[in-house]
Scaffold this motif. Structure first.
Motif, PDB file in Angstrom:
ATOM      1  N   TYR A  20       1.005  -1.477   0.132  1.00 18.67           N
ATOM      2  CA  TYR A  20       0.173   0.322   0.003  1.00 18.67           C
ATOM      3  C   TYR A  20       1.107   1.628  -0.058  1.00 18.67           C
ATOM      4  CZ  TYR A  20      -2.741   3.523   1.213  1.00 18.67           C
ATOM      5  OH  TYR A  20      -3.925   5.076   1.597  1.00 18.67           O
ATOM      6  N   ILE A  21       2.032   1.188   1.024  1.00 18.85           N
ATOM      7  CA  ILE A  21       2.691   1.814   1.537  1.00 18.85           C
ATOM      8  C   ILE A  21       3.343   2.947  -0.083  1.00 18.85           C
ATOM      9  CG2 ILE A  21       4.555   3.509   2.089  1.00 18.85           C
ATOM     10  CD1 ILE A  21       4.122   2.285   4.270  1.00 18.85           C
ATOM     11  N   ILE A  22       4.246   1.443  -1.274  1.00 18.81           N
ATOM     12  CA  ILE A  22       4.802   2.076  -1.678  1.00 18.81           C
ATOM     13  C   ILE A  22       3.936   2.135  -3.139  1.00 18.81           C
ATOM     14  CG2 ILE A  22       6.489   1.054  -3.236  1.00 18.81           C
ATOM     15  CD1 ILE A  22       7.414  -1.245  -1.613  1.00 18.81           C
ATOM     16  N   ALA A  23       2.935   1.554  -3.210  1.00 20.05           N
ATOM     17  CA  ALA A  23       1.847   1.892  -4.363  1.00 20.05           C
ATOM     18  C   ALA A  23       1.559   3.079  -4.282  1.00 20.05           C
ATOM     19  CB  ALA A  23       0.527   1.155  -4.444  1.00 20.05           C
ATOM     20  N   HIS A  24       1.133   3.882  -3.009  1.00 18.98           N
ATOM     21  CA  HIS A  24       0.705   5.274  -2.950  1.00 18.98           C
ATOM     22  C   HIS A  24       2.272   6.226  -3.550  1.00 18.98           C
ATOM     23  CE1 HIS A  24      -0.939   8.869  -1.131  1.00 18.98           C
ATOM     24  NE2 HIS A  24      -0.427   9.209  -0.512  1.00 18.98           N
ATOM     25  N   MET A  25       2.899   5.748  -3.205  1.00 16.39           N
ATOM     26  CA  MET A  25       4.337   6.158  -3.212  1.00 16.39           C
ATOM     27  C   MET A  25       4.576   6.426  -5.391  1.00 16.39           C
ATOM     28  SD  MET A  25       7.528   4.929  -0.761  1.00 16.39           S
ATOM     29  CE  MET A  25       7.141   5.399   0.611  1.00 16.39           C
ATOM     30  N   LEU A  26       4.286   5.901  -5.785  1.00 14.50           N
ATOM     31  CA  LEU A  26       4.059   5.374  -7.187  1.00 14.50           C
ATOM     32  C   LEU A  26       3.155   5.764  -8.184  1.00 14.50           C
ATOM     33  CD1 LEU A  26       5.028   1.177  -7.572  1.00 14.50           C
ATOM     34  CD2 LEU A  26       6.522   3.232  -7.516  1.00 14.50           C
ATOM     35  N   ARG A  27       2.403   5.992  -6.758  1.00 13.07           N
ATOM     36  CA  ARG A  27       0.662   6.635  -8.219  1.00 13.07           C
ATOM     37  C   ARG A  27       1.069   7.907  -7.572  1.00 13.07           C
ATOM     38  NH1 ARG A  27      -1.916   2.774  -5.709  1.00 13.07           N
ATOM     39  NH2 ARG A  27      -2.562   4.233  -3.913  1.00 13.07           N
ATOM     40  N   ASP A  28       1.321   8.261  -6.290  1.00 11.72           N
ATOM     41  CA  ASP A  28       2.302  10.131  -6.241  1.00 11.72           C
ATOM     42  C   ASP A  28       3.057  10.373  -7.792  1.00 11.72           C
ATOM     43  OD1 ASP A  28       0.347  10.586  -4.543  1.00 11.72           O
ATOM     44  OD2 ASP A  28       2.215   9.980  -2.695  1.00 11.72           O
ATOM     45  N   ALA A  29       4.314   9.438  -7.658  1.00 14.71           N
ATOM     46  CA  ALA A  29       5.022   9.847  -9.036  1.00 14.71           C
ATOM     47  C   ALA A  29       5.327  10.207 -10.174  1.00 14.71           C
ATOM     48  CB  ALA A  29       6.112   9.289  -8.768  1.00 14.71           C
ATOM     49  N   GLY A  30       3.307   9.590 -10.397  1.00 17.24           N
ATOM     50  CA  GLY A  30       2.916   9.594 -11.753  1.00 17.24           C
ATOM     51  C   GLY A  30       2.938   8.102 -12.415  1.00 17.24           C
ATOM     52  N   PHE A  31       3.140   7.085 -11.545  1.00 17.86           N
ATOM     53  CA  PHE A  31       3.819   5.647 -12.242  1.00 17.86           C
ATOM     54  C   PHE A  31       1.783   5.005 -12.521  1.00 17.86           C
ATOM     55  CE2 PHE A  31       8.199   6.122 -10.833  1.00 17.86           C
ATOM     56  CZ  PHE A  31       8.168   6.747 -12.455  1.00 17.86           C
ATOM     57  N   ASN A  32       1.895   3.962 -12.968  1.00 17.07           N
ATOM     58  CA  ASN A  32       1.089   3.192 -12.971  1.00 17.07           C
ATOM     59  C   ASN A  32       1.133   1.645 -11.843  1.00 17.07           C
ATOM     60  OD1 ASN A  32      -1.173   4.592 -14.830  1.00 17.07           O
ATOM     61  ND2 ASN A  32      -0.018   3.796 -16.230  1.00 17.07           N
ATOM     62  N   SER A  33       0.725   1.154 -11.397  1.00 20.90           N
ATOM     63  CA  SER A  33       1.527   0.119 -10.196  1.00 20.90           C
ATOM     64  C   SER A  33       0.572  -1.182 -10.360  1.00 20.90           C
ATOM     65  CB  SER A  33       1.306   0.621  -8.821  1.00 20.90           C
ATOM     66  OG  SER A  33       0.535   1.041  -8.526  1.00 20.90           O
ATOM     67  N   VAL A  34       1.393  -2.255 -10.692  1.00 21.04           N
ATOM     68  CA  VAL A  34       0.458  -3.492 -10.889  1.00 21.04           C
ATOM     69  C   VAL A  34       1.023  -4.407  -9.477  1.00 21.04           C
ATOM     70  CG1 VAL A  34      -0.200  -5.500 -12.001  1.00 21.04           C
ATOM     71  CG2 VAL A  34       0.381  -3.391 -13.186  1.00 21.04           C
ATOM     72  N   GLU A  35      -0.202  -4.840  -8.224  1.00 19.81           N
ATOM     73  CA  GLU A  35       1.156  -5.799  -7.500  1.00 19.81           C
ATOM     74  C   GLU A  35       0.277  -7.167  -7.500  1.00 19.81           C
ATOM     75  OE1 GLU A  35      -1.576  -3.610  -4.081  1.00 19.81           O
ATOM     76  OE2 GLU A  35      -1.254  -2.089  -4.791  1.00 19.81           O
ATOM     77  N   ALA A  36       1.470  -8.525  -6.426  1.00 18.37           N
ATOM     78  CA  ALA A  36       0.963  -9.378  -6.456  1.00 18.37           C
ATOM     79  C   ALA A  36       2.085  -9.889  -5.060  1.00 18.37           C
ATOM     80  CB  ALA A  36       1.734  -9.794  -7.824  1.00 18.37           C
ATOM     81  N   ALA A  37       1.165 -10.517  -4.295  1.00 18.16           N
ATOM     82  CA  ALA A  37       2.250 -11.256  -3.019  1.00 18.16           C
ATOM     83  C   ALA A  37       2.669 -12.044  -2.935  1.00 18.16           C
ATOM     84  CB  ALA A  37       0.510 -11.282  -2.885  1.00 18.16           C
ATOM     85  N   THR A  38       2.565 -12.743  -3.958  1.00 19.85           N
ATOM     86  CA  THR A  38       3.691 -14.229  -4.460  1.00 19.85           C
ATOM     87  C   THR A  38       4.773 -13.888  -5.539  1.00 19.85           C
ATOM     88  OG1 THR A  38       2.052 -15.356  -5.675  1.00 19.85           O
ATOM     89  CG2 THR A  38       2.220 -15.511  -3.093  1.00 19.85           C
ATOM     90  N   GLY A  39       5.914 -15.098  -5.122  1.00 22.66           N
ATOM     91  CA  GLY A  39       6.693 -14.935  -6.473  1.00 22.66           C
ATOM     92  C   GLY A  39       5.889 -15.495  -7.744  1.00 22.66           C
ATOM     93  N   GLU A  40       5.218 -16.725  -7.803  1.00 21.98           N
ATOM     94  CA  GLU A  40       4.593 -16.846  -8.489  1.00 21.98           C
ATOM     95  C   GLU A  40       3.867 -16.300  -9.402  1.00 21.98           C
ATOM     96  OE1 GLU A  40       5.050 -20.127 -10.340  1.00 21.98           O
ATOM     97  OE2 GLU A  40       6.715 -21.079  -9.524  1.00 21.98           O
ATOM     98  N   ASP A  41       2.518 -15.432  -8.379  1.00 24.11           N
ATOM     99  CA  ASP A  41       1.560 -14.645  -9.020  1.00 24.11           C
ATOM    100  C   ASP A  41       2.337 -13.652 -10.239  1.00 24.11           C
ATOM    101  OD1 ASP A  41      -0.514 -16.223  -7.805  1.00 24.11           O
ATOM    102  OD2 ASP A  41      -0.314 -14.906  -6.008  1.00 24.11           O
ATOM    103  N   GLY A  42       3.969 -13.205  -9.191  1.00 27.44           N
ATOM    104  CA  GLY A  42       4.398 -11.523  -9.909  1.00 27.44           C
ATOM    105  C   GLY A  42       5.046 -12.483 -10.938  1.00 27.44           C
ATOM    106  N   LEU A  43       5.423 -13.784 -11.334  1.00 26.84           N
ATOM    107  CA  LEU A  43       5.450 -13.822 -13.005  1.00 26.84           C
ATOM    108  C   LEU A  43       4.352 -14.531 -13.378  1.00 26.84           C
ATOM    109  CD1 LEU A  43       8.257 -17.505 -11.721  1.00 26.84           C
ATOM    110  CD2 LEU A  43       9.008 -14.840 -12.309  1.00 26.84           C
ATOM    111  N   GLN A  44       3.140 -14.652 -13.428  1.00 28.68           N
ATOM    112  CA  GLN A  44       2.164 -14.348 -13.882  1.00 28.68           C
ATOM    113  C   GLN A  44       1.545 -13.124 -14.785  1.00 28.68           C
ATOM    114  OE1 GLN A  44      -0.946 -17.147 -12.092  1.00 28.68           O
ATOM    115  NE2 GLN A  44       0.369 -18.615 -11.918  1.00 28.68           N
ATOM    116  N   LEU A  45       1.680 -12.422 -13.762  1.00 28.93           N
ATOM    117  CA  LEU A  45       1.395 -11.117 -14.200  1.00 28.93           C
ATOM    118  C   LEU A  45       2.245 -10.418 -15.079  1.00 28.93           C
ATOM    119  CD1 LEU A  45      -0.264  -8.672 -10.949  1.00 28.93           C
ATOM    120  CD2 LEU A  45      -1.503  -9.499 -12.855  1.00 28.93           C
TER     121      LEU A  45
END
Length: 418
Positions: A20-45
Motif C-alpha cells: 500500500y505504501i509503495i503503491a501510493h508513492m508510485l501513484r504520487d510520482a505518476g506511475f501505474n502500479s500492478v501488485e502481486a503477493a507471491t513470486g509465482e503470481d508476480g511471474l504470471q502478471l
C-alpha cells in the motif's frame, strides 16, 4: 526522456501494508502500479501487464526474490526489464551482493524514502531506455551493413577482420562471420592478387590515402578499395570494400564495340549524306530545267489565246470566247501543277507552308484537270476550309480520284465526296 503516466511498475511483496505504501508513492510520482503477493503470481502478471520495471521483495512466501529474479533474467522476453530488490530483512552487504549477482539492477533497504525510491526507479528506466536505443541503433546499423551489396570489412591496424557484412562472407565462400573475424584479411585476398606484389592494405598504410585496384579473379571482375582509418593521427586500421563490377566491365566492352560500330556507321552516313546532297542538287537542277521548259510553251499558249481574243474582239462567238477563257484557266492550272511538282520534289528538304484551303474549290480544280469518262458521275457535297499544306492535300485527292476511276470494275460509276 519518458512519460511517467505511461510507465507500469509491478510491485511484488507479500506484506499488504508495504504494498500500500509503495503503491501510493508510485501513484504520487505518476506511475501505474500492478501488485502481486507471491513470486509465482508476480511471474504470471508479467506476461499480462508487461511492466516497465519490477520492484521485488526478497522475502516471499513461495519463491524468494533472488530466484524470481534469476528466472526473469534467464528468459529472453523478460531479461531486459529492470529489477529493483527491496528488503527489510536481507540488508547485509552479502545479501545486496547476492541480489545484484542474481541479475537485479538495484538494491534498496526498507524503509526507503520516497524521493530515493522514485529517483532510483527513474534512473533504472533511463538506463533501460538508453540500452533500448543503443540496441535499436545497433540492430539498424547491422541490417544496413548487411544490406550493402558490396563486400565490406573493418580491419584493425594489423589487417585482421573486426567486422564484416554478409556479402563479404559469401564472397570468400564462408558460412558465418566467425570464419573471418580475428583472421588476417591478407590470407583471404592473396589468391585474388596473383600478379600484385604489394598488398593494398600496406600501401594505404604507407601512402596514408585510399588505394584502389581492379582485379580479374575466377572469371569475374572486382574493384577493391582500402580506406585507411586514423585515430589522433595514428593508423588504426582500414575499411575494405570489394565490389563485383563484372557487369560494368562487360558493359564497358560492349560500349567500346558499339562506339567502334557507331564510328564506322558515322563515316558511312557522312558519305551517304554527301552523295544525297549531290543528288538533291542534281534533282533541283533537273526539275528547274524541266519546269522552265514546260512552262515556256504554256505561257506562249496563254499569250496567244489572249492575242487572238484581243484581235478578234467583237468577232468571236460567245461560245468561242468561253472556250478561250477555259483554255487560259487550264493553262494556268497546268502551270500551278508544274509549280506543285517542283515544290513536291523538295518535300523533306524545305519547310512546307500551311495555308487556308477551300477544299471544294481544290476538288473542282482537281476534277477539271482529270480525264473523267462521260459514264462517271462525281458528286461533291459541302466541303470545309482547312488550314493545311495545299500541295500534299491536292496530291492525296488527285490520287484517290484517279485510282477510283482507273480501278473501277465497270465502265460507269458514281463517286460521292462528302
Amino acid at each position: 526522456m519518458f512519460q511517467d503516466c505511461s510507465i507500469t511498475v509491478l510491485l511484488v511483496d507479500d506484506n499488504e501494508t508495504n504494498r500500500y505504501i509503495i503503491a501510493h508513492m508510485l501513484r504520487d510520482a505518476g506511475f501505474n502500479s500492478v501488485e502481486a503477493a507471491t513470486g509465482e503470481d508476480g511471474l504470471q502478471l508479467i506476461g499480462l501487464s508487461k511492466p516497465d520495471l519490477i520492484i521485488l521483495e526478497v522475502k516471499l512466501p513461495d519463491l524468494d526474490g533472488f530466484e524470481v529474479c534469476k528466472r526473469l533474467k534467464a528468459n529472453p522476453e523478460t531479461a531486459s526489464i529492470p529489477v529493483l530488490h527491496l528488503s527489510a530483512n536481507f540488508i547485509g552487504s552479502r545479501d545486496r551482493a547476492r541480489g545484484l549477482d542474481s541479475g537485479a539492477d538495484a538494491y534498496l533497504i526498507q524503509p526507503v524514502e520516497p524521493v530515493e525510491l522514485i529517483a532510483t526507479i527513474k534512473a533504472l528506466l533511463r538506463i533501460r531506455q538508453a540500452e533500448a536505443i543503443a540496441l535499436t541503433l545497433a540492430r539498424e546499423w547491422q541490417i544496413t551493413f548487411n544490406a550493402i551489396h558490396d563486400g565490406v570489412g573493418l580491419l584493425n591496424d594489423a589487417g585482421m577482420f573486426i567486422r564484416c557484412n554478409e556479402s563479404l562472407i559469401k564472397l570468400f565462400g564462408k558460412k558465418s562471420s566467425d570464419e573471418l573475424v580475428g583472421h588476417l584479411h591478407q590470407d583471404f585476398i592473396k589468391p585474388m592478387l596473383e600478379q600484385i606484389q604489394i598488398i593494398p592494405f600496406y600501401r594505404a598504410q604507407e601512402t596514408q590515402r585510399r588505394e584502389e585496384l581492379e582485379i580479374n579473379w575466377q572469371g569475374r571482375w572486382y574493384f577493391l578499395t582500402i580506406d585507411p582509418i586514423y585515430d589522433n593521427l595514428v593508423f588504426a586500421g582500414a575499411v575494405l570494400i570489394i565490389a563485383d563490377i563484372t557487369e560494368r566491365k562487360q558493359s564497358e566492352l560492349k560500349l567500346q564495340e558499339q562506339a567502334w560500330e557507331m564510328s564506322k556507321l558515322n563515316v558511312s552516313l557522312i558519305r551517304s549524306t554527301s552523295e544525297l546532297d549531290q543528288r538533291n542538287q542534281e534533282l533541283d537542277r533537273f526539275v528547274y530545267v524541266v519546269s522552265h521548259d514546260l512552262k515556256a510553251p504554256l505561257r506562249a499558249i496563254s499569250n496567244l489565246t489572249q492575242w487572238i481574243e484581243d484581235d478578234l474582239t467583237g468577232q468571236l462567238p460567245e461560245e468561242n470566247q468561253t472556250q478561250m477563257v477555259l483554255l487560259r484557266q487550264r493553262v494556268h492550272r497546268l502551270e500551278s501543277f508544274i509549280d506543285g511538282l517542283l515544290e513536291y520534289s523538295r518535300v523533306g528538304r524545305t519547310e512546307d507552308i500551311t495555308e487556308s484551303v477551300d477544299v471544294a474549290q481544290l476538288l473542282d480544280e482537281i476534277i477539271d484537270s482529270l480525264v473523267v469518262p462521260d459514264t462517271f458521275v462525281i458528286e461533291l457535297n459541302q466541303m470545309p476550309k482547312l488550314i493545311t499544306k495545299r500541295l500534299l492535300l491536292q496530291q492525296v485527292f488527285a490520287n484517290l480520284l484517279s485510282n477510283a476511276i482507273k480501278h473501277h470494275d465497270r465502265p460507269d460509276g458514281r463517286i460521292m465526296i462528302s
